[in-house]
Design a protein around this motif. Structure first.
Motif, PDB file in Angstrom:
ATOM      1  N   VAL A 386      16.251   6.075 -15.455  1.00 51.80           N
ATOM      2  CA  VAL A 386      15.221   5.986 -16.500  1.00 51.80           C
ATOM      3  C   VAL A 386      13.878   5.737 -15.831  1.00 51.80           C
ATOM      4  O   VAL A 386      13.767   4.874 -14.954  1.00 51.80           O
ATOM      5  CB  VAL A 386      15.551   4.825 -17.468  1.00 51.80           C
ATOM      6  N   ALA A 387      12.859   6.497 -16.243  1.00 56.77           N
ATOM      7  CA  ALA A 387      11.519   6.277 -15.678  1.00 56.77           C
ATOM      8  C   ALA A 387      10.470   6.414 -16.783  1.00 56.77           C
ATOM      9  O   ALA A 387      10.731   6.986 -17.839  1.00 56.77           O
ATOM     10  CB  ALA A 387      11.251   7.288 -14.559  1.00 56.77           C
ATOM     11  N   GLY A 388       9.282   5.873 -16.504  1.00 59.09           N
ATOM     12  CA  GLY A 388       8.201   5.945 -17.477  1.00 59.09           C
ATOM     13  C   GLY A 388       8.151   4.700 -18.344  1.00 59.09           C
ATOM     14  O   GLY A 388       8.732   3.658 -18.007  1.00 59.09           O
ATOM     15  N   ARG A 389       7.524   4.825 -19.507  1.00 58.88           N
ATOM     16  CA  ARG A 389       7.197   3.649 -20.305  1.00 58.88           C
ATOM     17  C   ARG A 389       8.383   2.941 -20.956  1.00 58.88           C
ATOM     18  O   ARG A 389       8.187   1.977 -21.684  1.00 58.88           O
ATOM     19  CB  ARG A 389       6.138   4.010 -21.363  1.00 58.88           C
ATOM     20  N   CYS A 390       9.614   3.412 -20.682  1.00 62.83           N
ATOM     21  CA  CYS A 390      10.791   2.740 -21.252  1.00 62.83           C
ATOM     22  C   CYS A 390      11.736   2.183 -20.191  1.00 62.83           C
ATOM     23  O   CYS A 390      12.875   1.849 -20.493  1.00 62.83           O
ATOM     24  CB  CYS A 390      11.537   3.688 -22.185  1.00 62.83           C
ATOM     25  N   PHE A 391      11.274   2.011 -18.934  1.00 58.15           N
ATOM     26  CA  PHE A 391      12.169   1.396 -17.935  1.00 58.15           C
ATOM     27  C   PHE A 391      12.311  -0.101 -18.241  1.00 58.15           C
ATOM     28  O   PHE A 391      11.767  -0.570 -19.239  1.00 58.15           O
ATOM     29  CB  PHE A 391      11.695   1.709 -16.506  1.00 58.15           C
ATOM     30  N   CYS A 392      13.017  -0.850 -17.418  1.00 58.20           N
ATOM     31  CA  CYS A 392      13.397  -2.217 -17.797  1.00 58.20           C
ATOM     32  C   CYS A 392      12.342  -3.260 -17.361  1.00 58.20           C
ATOM     33  O   CYS A 392      12.186  -3.520 -16.167  1.00 58.20           O
ATOM     34  CB  CYS A 392      14.751  -2.547 -17.170  1.00 58.20           C
ATOM     35  N   PHE A 393      11.636  -3.827 -18.347  1.00 57.60           N
ATOM     36  CA  PHE A 393      10.600  -4.830 -18.053  1.00 57.60           C
ATOM     37  C   PHE A 393      10.540  -5.852 -19.182  1.00 57.60           C
ATOM     38  O   PHE A 393      10.990  -5.578 -20.306  1.00 57.60           O
ATOM     39  CB  PHE A 393       9.233  -4.152 -17.873  1.00 57.60           C
ATOM     40  N   GLU A 394       9.973  -7.013 -18.864  1.00 56.37           N
ATOM     41  CA  GLU A 394       9.736  -8.052 -19.863  1.00 56.37           C
ATOM     42  C   GLU A 394       8.617  -7.595 -20.794  1.00 56.37           C
ATOM     43  O   GLU A 394       7.602  -7.084 -20.301  1.00 56.37           O
ATOM     44  CB  GLU A 394       9.231  -9.288 -19.112  1.00 56.37           C
ATOM     45  N   ARG A 395       8.762  -7.835 -22.104  1.00 53.78           N
ATOM     46  CA  ARG A 395       7.787  -7.233 -23.028  1.00 53.78           C
ATOM     47  C   ARG A 395       6.357  -7.740 -22.816  1.00 53.78           C
ATOM     48  O   ARG A 395       5.408  -7.055 -23.157  1.00 53.78           O
ATOM     49  CB  ARG A 395       8.242  -7.347 -24.469  1.00 53.78           C
ATOM     50  N   GLU A 396       6.189  -8.927 -22.211  1.00 50.70           N
ATOM     51  CA  GLU A 396       4.837  -9.427 -21.904  1.00 50.70           C
ATOM     52  C   GLU A 396       4.097  -8.462 -20.977  1.00 50.70           C
ATOM     53  O   GLU A 396       2.885  -8.470 -20.878  1.00 50.70           O
ATOM     54  CB  GLU A 396       4.891 -10.796 -21.192  1.00 50.70           C
ATOM     55  N   LEU A 397       4.876  -7.639 -20.278  1.00 51.36           N
ATOM     56  CA  LEU A 397       4.292  -6.748 -19.271  1.00 51.36           C
ATOM     57  C   LEU A 397       3.898  -5.385 -19.824  1.00 51.36           C
ATOM     58  O   LEU A 397       3.465  -4.514 -19.068  1.00 51.36           O
ATOM     59  CB  LEU A 397       5.326  -6.501 -18.170  1.00 51.36           C
ATOM     60  N   VAL A 398       4.071  -5.198 -21.132  1.00 51.04           N
ATOM     61  CA  VAL A 398       3.974  -3.843 -21.681  1.00 51.04           C
ATOM     62  C   VAL A 398       2.647  -3.156 -21.357  1.00 51.04           C
ATOM     63  O   VAL A 398       2.607  -1.947 -21.121  1.00 51.04           O
ATOM     64  CB  VAL A 398       4.256  -3.839 -23.200  1.00 51.04           C
ATOM     65  N   GLU A 399       1.563  -3.920 -21.300  1.00 49.43           N
ATOM     66  CA  GLU A 399       0.269  -3.290 -21.036  1.00 49.43           C
ATOM     67  C   GLU A 399       0.191  -2.676 -19.634  1.00 49.43           C
ATOM     68  O   GLU A 399      -0.589  -1.763 -19.395  1.00 49.43           O
ATOM     69  CB  GLU A 399      -0.868  -4.295 -21.250  1.00 49.43           C
ATOM     70  N   ASP A 400       0.968  -3.230 -18.710  1.00 45.34           N
ATOM     71  CA  ASP A 400       0.925  -2.725 -17.333  1.00 45.34           C
ATOM     72  C   ASP A 400       1.997  -1.679 -17.059  1.00 45.34           C
ATOM     73  O   ASP A 400       1.783  -0.742 -16.291  1.00 45.34           O
ATOM     74  CB  ASP A 400       1.121  -3.872 -16.343  1.00 45.34           C
ATOM     75  N   THR A 401       3.156  -1.853 -17.687  1.00 39.67           N
ATOM     76  CA  THR A 401       4.266  -0.948 -17.364  1.00 39.67           C
ATOM     77  C   THR A 401       4.085   0.415 -18.013  1.00 39.67           C
ATOM     78  O   THR A 401       4.655   1.398 -17.564  1.00 39.67           O
ATOM     79  CB  THR A 401       5.601  -1.556 -17.834  1.00 39.67           C
ATOM     80  N   ARG A 402       3.292   0.487 -19.085  1.00 40.20           N
ATOM     81  CA  ARG A 402       3.162   1.765 -19.791  1.00 40.20           C
ATOM     82  C   ARG A 402       2.022   2.631 -19.260  1.00 40.20           C
ATOM     83  O   ARG A 402       1.897   3.776 -19.665  1.00 40.20           O
ATOM     84  CB  ARG A 402       2.975   1.517 -21.291  1.00 40.20           C
ATOM     85  N   ILE A 403       1.181   2.106 -18.384  1.00 39.87           N
ATOM     86  CA  ILE A 403       0.042   2.910 -17.931  1.00 39.87           C
ATOM     87  C   ILE A 403       0.522   4.078 -17.051  1.00 39.87           C
ATOM     88  O   ILE A 403       1.604   4.036 -16.478  1.00 39.87           O
ATOM     89  CB  ILE A 403      -1.040   2.064 -17.207  1.00 39.87           C
ATOM     90  N   ILE A 404      -0.339   5.083 -16.981  1.00 44.26           N
ATOM     91  CA  ILE A 404       0.077   6.349 -16.354  1.00 44.26           C
ATOM     92  C   ILE A 404       0.485   6.149 -14.892  1.00 44.26           C
ATOM     93  O   ILE A 404       1.474   6.726 -14.429  1.00 44.26           O
ATOM     94  CB  ILE A 404      -1.059   7.392 -16.493  1.00 44.26           C
ATOM     95  N   GLY A 405      -0.260   5.309 -14.165  1.00 44.22           N
ATOM     96  CA  GLY A 405       0.068   5.062 -12.754  1.00 44.22           C
ATOM     97  C   GLY A 405       1.491   4.565 -12.599  1.00 44.22           C
ATOM     98  O   GLY A 405       2.261   5.057 -11.752  1.00 44.22           O
ATOM     99  N   THR A 406       1.885   3.596 -13.416  1.00 38.78           N
ATOM    100  CA  THR A 406       3.245   3.047 -13.348  1.00 38.78           C
ATOM    101  C   THR A 406       4.267   4.139 -13.671  1.00 38.78           C
ATOM    102  O   THR A 406       5.325   4.226 -13.038  1.00 38.78           O
ATOM    103  CB  THR A 406       3.406   1.885 -14.342  1.00 38.78           C
ATOM    104  N   CYS A 407       3.952   4.967 -14.664  1.00 36.96           N
ATOM    105  CA  CYS A 407       4.896   6.025 -15.062  1.00 36.96           C
ATOM    106  C   CYS A 407       5.064   7.046 -13.931  1.00 36.96           C
ATOM    107  O   CYS A 407       6.177   7.510 -13.658  1.00 36.96           O
ATOM    108  CB  CYS A 407       4.416   6.693 -16.345  1.00 36.96           C
ATOM    109  N   LEU A 408       3.960   7.365 -13.258  1.00 36.41           N
ATOM    110  CA  LEU A 408       4.051   8.300 -12.128  1.00 36.41           C
ATOM    111  C   LEU A 408       4.922   7.716 -11.012  1.00 36.41           C
ATOM    112  O   LEU A 408       5.759   8.409 -10.423  1.00 36.41           O
ATOM    113  CB  LEU A 408       2.646   8.602 -11.596  1.00 36.41           C
TER     114      LEU A 408
END
Ligand SMILES: Cc1cc2nc3c(=O)[nH]c(=O)nc-3n(C[C@H](O)[C@H](O)[C@H](O)COP(=O)(O)OP(=O)(O)OC[C@H]3O[C@@H](n4cnc5c(N)ncnc54)[C@H](O)[C@@H]3O)c2cc1C
Length: 448
Positions: A386-408
């Motif tokens: 699984v990759a992109g804005r739905c990989f496994c992270f704590e929801r407090e992190l949503v602003e950082d995990t969903r950005i395009i750089g992280t998804c790439l």
């Protein structure tokens, strides 16, 4: 596990039995105006219907199958194909880039972050870095840090990179179900104008943004309601007449590589369910009307008469929906403390202020952070990443995990891992992370 059972729900609409959700239209009493009736999932009759068994043609048997051609899926497909694995990429729309292009979300965040020596350090390299460089070379990118790109140029560049990597592209194709053998994913059913078909694969990568594939595979996940927006662009912004009598400064969004065009972000309504198709449909129509009316008002303002609505995004701005419950949940603590992982697949940055231990840490101080491979691996399903804005992270992190750089970066990691798993004839869960890091480094990724 939260499963939504609306897929096979039959709905009686106007006396006729139809599959799916109907948007009824009615004539408003006292007017000749036809208005769309707002529909709601809660009010629909809940019935089920059994789909008859049938033979499905197998379109292909491949090494790697990537579902979803957003930033994550495009990077994943290129990375897998570059390892020598035969790779298919399935995308429901007619372009790559997902929300980056079709969502008109144009700034690539965050290309830079603070390193241990408190310097601003570039973090996005590898396939994401190549995309960014090609857009700069085309003159279709502004700002060195967190570049804002032209969406049509990005669609073109991503197409070219997919072609050059030898990826087999399926546009206009929706992944609608999975083919399971116990806990192992064997492939995916797809729907298109050619009908229902199957693609069998040794490794599948879920890059749908909404975790459609791990949901269908019956894996564990959380859901999160959040604000959904709709981005639009304005044309003729270079023709605004600041000398007009009655001119006042108005909010007209932000610059793009085209001097006459601005992009306008929208935070949108809070607490929205992105997995309810009636909600998405209603938001789509409400937002389009809001944008249209606001641009009409703008054009009546002295100095802004020539500004026009260039387009609204073809993809509604869903920030998050399903979040994988994977082998490791990346935490806020990890991202604030330079936590290093032996199975790191890449490094990302942060784009916003974060409350941490009672202190607001501004983005200029936020550390770069590593992403472990285990956060891309589901707990139950074999041969799925699984990759992109739905990989496994704590929801407090949503602003950082969903950005395009992280998804790439997560896409690049998952694609390289899938290619390695095929080469080594291993389940992705069991590949050597030492070898994975070697592949990623060879492919230009930065591992911190
Ligand atoms: C309003 C808004 C503003 C944002 N602003 C920024 C910003 O300024 N900078 C930034 O870096 N990030 C921003 N983001 C976040 C970022 O754009 C997305 O989180 C990122 O694009 C997600 O990438 P992804 O590849 O995981 O998913 P997506 O970009 O959502 O791509 C998923 C792809 O999968 C396809 N797909 C989905 N389901 C299926 C299926 N079943 N079958 C076939 N295809 C399927 C979709 O069509 C889509 O192309 C913003 C997001 C929103 C909503």
């Amino acid at each position: 596990m939260k499963r939504r059972d609306f897929v096979y729900r039959a709905v009686l609409t106007g006396g006729a039995l139809s599959l799916g959700i109907g948007c009824k239209r009615k004539i408003e009493p006292g007017t000749d105006k036809e208005v769309a009736q707002q529909v709601s999932m809660d009010k629909l009759p809940v019935r089920t219907i059994r789909e008859p068994e049938r033979e499905i043609p197998v379109l292909a048997e491949t090494d790697v199958l990537v579902i979803g051609g957003g930033p994550a899926g495009t990077a994943a497909a290129i990375a897998a194909s570059r390892t020598g694995a035969e790779t298919y990429l399935v995308e429901r729309y007619n372009h790559l880039g997902g929300l980056w292009t079709g969502g008109l979300v144009l700034p690539l965040l965050s290309t830079h972050a603070v390193d241990k020596k408190k310097r601003q350090q570039q973090v996005i390299f590898g396939i994401g870095g190549e995309m960014s460089k090609r857009l700069i070379d085309l003159g279709m990118s502004v700002h060195e840090v967190n570049p804002v790109v032209d969406p049509e140029a990005a669609k073109y560049v991503l197409d070219e990179m997919i072609r050059e990597a030898g990826v087999k592209m399926l546009y206009h194709t929706w992944a609608s179900n999975v083919i399971m053998d116990g806990n192992t994913i064997k492939g995916v059913f797809i729907e298109s104008k050619s009908g229902r078909m199957a693609v069998l694969a040794r490794v599948v990568i879920d890059c749908t943004g909404d975790g459609d594939i791990f949901h269908l595979a019956g894996d564990n996940y959380d859901t999160m309601n959040y604000a959904i927006g709709l981005v639009h662009r304005l044309g003729n912004v270079d023709r605004i007449n600041k000398d007009a009598i009655g001119y006042v400064k108005k909010s007209i969004g932000n610059e793009t590589p085209l001097k006459s065009v601005n992009w306008v972000n929208m935070w949108g309504k809070e607490n929205q369910d992105a997995l309810d198709v009636t909600n998405l449909s209603n938001l789509q129509m409400d937002y389009r009307r809001d944008i249209w009316n606001s641009v009409l008002d703008l054009r009546k303002t002295p100095g802004y008469e020539e500004v026009f609505l260039l387009d609204t995004a073809s993809q509604l701005g869903v920030r998050v929906s399903r979040i994988l419950d994977g082998e490791y949940r990346l935490t806020l603590e990890d991202t604030m403390t330079f936590r290093s992982f032996s199975d790191v697949v890449g490094v990302s940055g942060a784009w916003t202020t974060m409350l941490y231990k009672g202190r607001k840490v501004p983005k200029s101080e936020r550390p770069c952070w590593q992403i472990p491979y285990r956060s891309l691996i589901p707990k139950k399903t074999e041969n799925l990443l699984v990759a992109g804005r739905c990989f496994c992270f704590e929801r407090e992190l949503v602003e950082d995990t969903r950005i395009i750089g992280t998804c790439l970066v997560t896409g690049h990691g998952a694609g390289a891992a899938a290619g390695l798993a095929v080469k080594e004839n291993e389940s992705p869960r069991n590949i050597s992370t030492k070898k994975l890091k070697q592949v990623l480094t060879q492919q230009g990724a930065w591992l911190g």
